[in-house]
Design an enzyme around this catalytic site. Structure first.
Site, PDB file in Angstrom:
ATOM      1  N   GLU A  31       3.352  20.232  34.118  1.00  0.00           N
ATOM      2  CA  GLU A  31       3.887  19.044  33.220  1.00  0.00           C
ATOM      3  C   GLU A  31       2.517  18.045  33.044  1.00  0.00           C
ATOM      4  O   GLU A  31       1.897  17.958  34.088  1.00  0.00           O
ATOM      5  CB  GLU A  31       4.945  18.611  32.985  1.00  0.00           C
ATOM      6  CG  GLU A  31       5.239  17.780  34.446  1.00  0.00           C
ATOM      7  CD  GLU A  31       6.391  16.658  34.277  1.00  0.00           C
ATOM      8  OE1 GLU A  31       6.040  15.769  33.382  1.00  0.00           O
ATOM      9  OE2 GLU A  31       7.183  16.720  35.045  1.00  0.00           O
ATOM     10  N   LYS A 165      15.978  12.521  41.419  1.00  0.00           N
ATOM     11  CA  LYS A 165      15.746  11.243  42.049  1.00  0.00           C
ATOM     12  C   LYS A 165      17.294  10.468  42.262  1.00  0.00           C
ATOM     13  O   LYS A 165      17.886  10.772  41.018  1.00  0.00           O
ATOM     14  CB  LYS A 165      14.843  10.481  41.287  1.00  0.00           C
ATOM     15  CG  LYS A 165      13.421  11.041  41.308  1.00  0.00           C
ATOM     16  CD  LYS A 165      12.606   9.599  41.112  1.00  0.00           C
ATOM     17  CE  LYS A 165      11.058   9.855  41.729  1.00  0.00           C
ATOM     18  NZ  LYS A 165      10.166  10.453  40.788  1.00  0.00           N
TER      19      LYS A 165
HETATM   20  N1  PSU Z   1      11.069  12.197  37.054  1.00  0.00           N
HETATM   21  C1  PSU Z   1      10.189  12.145  38.168  1.00  0.00           C
HETATM   22  N2  PSU Z   1       8.889  12.112  37.836  1.00  0.00           N
HETATM   23  C2  PSU Z   1       8.508  12.283  36.515  1.00  0.00           C
HETATM   24  C3  PSU Z   1       9.538  12.446  35.505  1.00  0.00           C
HETATM   25  C4  PSU Z   1      10.811  12.435  36.010  1.00  0.00           C
HETATM   26  O1  PSU Z   1      10.603  12.143  39.241  1.00  0.00           O
HETATM   27  O2  PSU Z   1       7.243  12.340  36.155  1.00  0.00           O
HETATM   28  C5  PSU Z   1       8.910  12.711  34.137  1.00  0.00           C
HETATM   29  C6  PSU Z   1       9.209  14.008  33.595  1.00  0.00           C
HETATM   30  O3  PSU Z   1       8.090  14.185  32.837  1.00  0.00           O
HETATM   31  C7  PSU Z   1      10.582  13.919  33.140  1.00  0.00           C
HETATM   32  C8  PSU Z   1      10.511  12.621  32.394  1.00  0.00           C
HETATM   33  O4  PSU Z   1      10.674  15.318  32.002  1.00  0.00           O
HETATM   34  O5  PSU Z   1       9.999  11.853  33.385  1.00  0.00           O
HETATM   35  C9  PSU Z   1      11.851  12.365  31.916  1.00  0.00           C
HETATM   36  O6  PSU Z   1      11.957  11.289  31.209  1.00  0.00           O
HETATM   37  P1  PSU Z   1      13.414  10.719  30.489  1.00  0.00           P
HETATM   38  O7  PSU Z   1      14.258  10.274  31.604  1.00  0.00           O
HETATM   39  O8  PSU Z   1      12.757   9.709  29.517  1.00  0.00           O
HETATM   40  O9  PSU Z   1      13.966  11.962  29.896  1.00  0.00           O
END
Ligand code: PSU
Ligand code: MN
Length: 312
Positions: A31, A165
């Site tokens: 990604e 996390k």
């Molecule tokens: N969690 C991490 N590192 C990241 C992300 C999440 O530890 O880089 C990024 C990923 O691209 C994930 C996105 O798909 O954040 C999720 O964002 P949201 O919580 O806004 O859906």
């Protein structure tokens, strides 16, 4: 603003990736939101290059996915990777944002959800990253649940991450994944890992100890006609682990700041990640890079086994 209208999907596949896919050789998707919104420059682009190298060394072809100038790119050249890593205010693209970004000719980074969509369109079965989005703490009032979870329920890509996390509500995240019918597979241990820490304190619903078994389960889901993917939760290597008691106060601090500054919607996750990097004086970043590399290697192993099982 120019509005592009397309009669077909604007998607470019890097020749190296296209050749591997045509020959049935293993490919691992990566990604790009982790690059633009997950890590600071220049560590972000160094990480991306290193992880691509890890996948090559393991015997698969890496394909970093992003939208650049209104086209989906499956695989980025080193120049494109640099350009993306330096794009100020690159968009953060999830399922809801992809079409608008493409018709406007914009550049944006794909989250887990959007990367799964693009990988599947290109015929890629395996995707490695750091952490997925999930159910945020306080979701019972904020309703903040990442679109990544719904995507895992509907797009047939096996996603390798280091668990969730602790900025998230891990028990609620596991409950939602269960409701959505997403297999959550801890690799090589029974506990669900928590990103910087190997053990979240919660058991994983499933455990598998080999890439071959994960690959077989991926293919079996196809035979069953099941729509979604699998989440593989790969614990961070022991030598790189930051134990929960050490990282927890920084997480709490970042969460408090997010609440007091009324951070909402797409900004929540990048805000929390950025503050934790700052509060840990870079220590969280070193661990983050180690776990992404570890996931890339496992992802390559799974992609190789899938290719073998398909007769390549
Ligand atoms: N969690 C991490 N590192 C990241 C992300 C999440 O530890 O880089 C990024 C990923 O691209 C994930 C996105 O798909 O954040 C999720 O964002 P949201 O919580 O806004 O859906
Ligand atoms: Mn959210």
């Amino acid at each position: 603003m120019t509005i592009h209208s397309f009669n077909q999907l604007p998607m470019f596949i890097l020749p190296e990736v296209a050749e591997a896919l045509a020959a049935g050789r293993p490919v691992v998707a990566l990604e790009s939101t982790i690059i633009t919104h997950g890590m600071p420059y220049p560590q972000n682009v160094e990480m991306a290059e290193t992880v691509e190298g890890d996948i090559r060394k393991a015997g698969a072809v890496p394909a970093t996915i992003a939208v650049m100038g209104g086209s989906i790119h499956i695989g980025l050249s080193p120049q494109q990777l640099q350009a993306l890593a330096k794009t100020p205010n690159a968009r953060k693209l999830s399922r809801a944002d992809l079409a608008a970004c493409l018709v406007r000719g914009d550049t944006g980074a794909t989250t887990v959800a959007a990367t799964m969509i693009a990988a599947h369109l290109a015929g890629i079965s395996v995707f490695a990253t750091g952490g997925i989005g999930g159910v945020h703490r306080g979701a019972e009032t904020s309703f903040d649940i990442s679109a990544d979870l719904q995507e895992l329920a509907q797009t047939p890509v096996t996603v390798v991450a280091a668990g969730a996390k602790a900025i998230l509500d891990i028990p609620k995240t596991l409950e939602v994944l269960e409701t959505l019918g997403v297999p959550v597979i801890a690799y090589g241990q029974s506990e669900f890992p928590a990103f910087w820490a190997r053990d979240s304190g919660l058991p994983a619903p499933l455990r598998m100890d080999s890439a071959a078994e994960i690959a077989a389960a991926h293919l079996m889901r196809g035979h069953l006609g099941l729509a979604g993917g699998q989440l593989v939760a790969n614990p961070i290597p022991e030598s790189d682990e930051i134990p929960l008691p050490q990282i927890m106060p920084m997480i709490e601090q970042a969460l408090k700041e997010a609440t007091s500054q009324a951070i909402a919607t797409k900004a929540v996750t990048p805000f929390l990640l950025g503050r934790i990097f700052e509060l840990s004086a870079g220590k969280s970043l070193t661990a983050n890079i180690a776990l992404v590399r570890n996931n890339a290697r496992l992802g390559a192993g799974i992609a190789i086994e899938i290719a073998k099982a398909r007769g390549n």
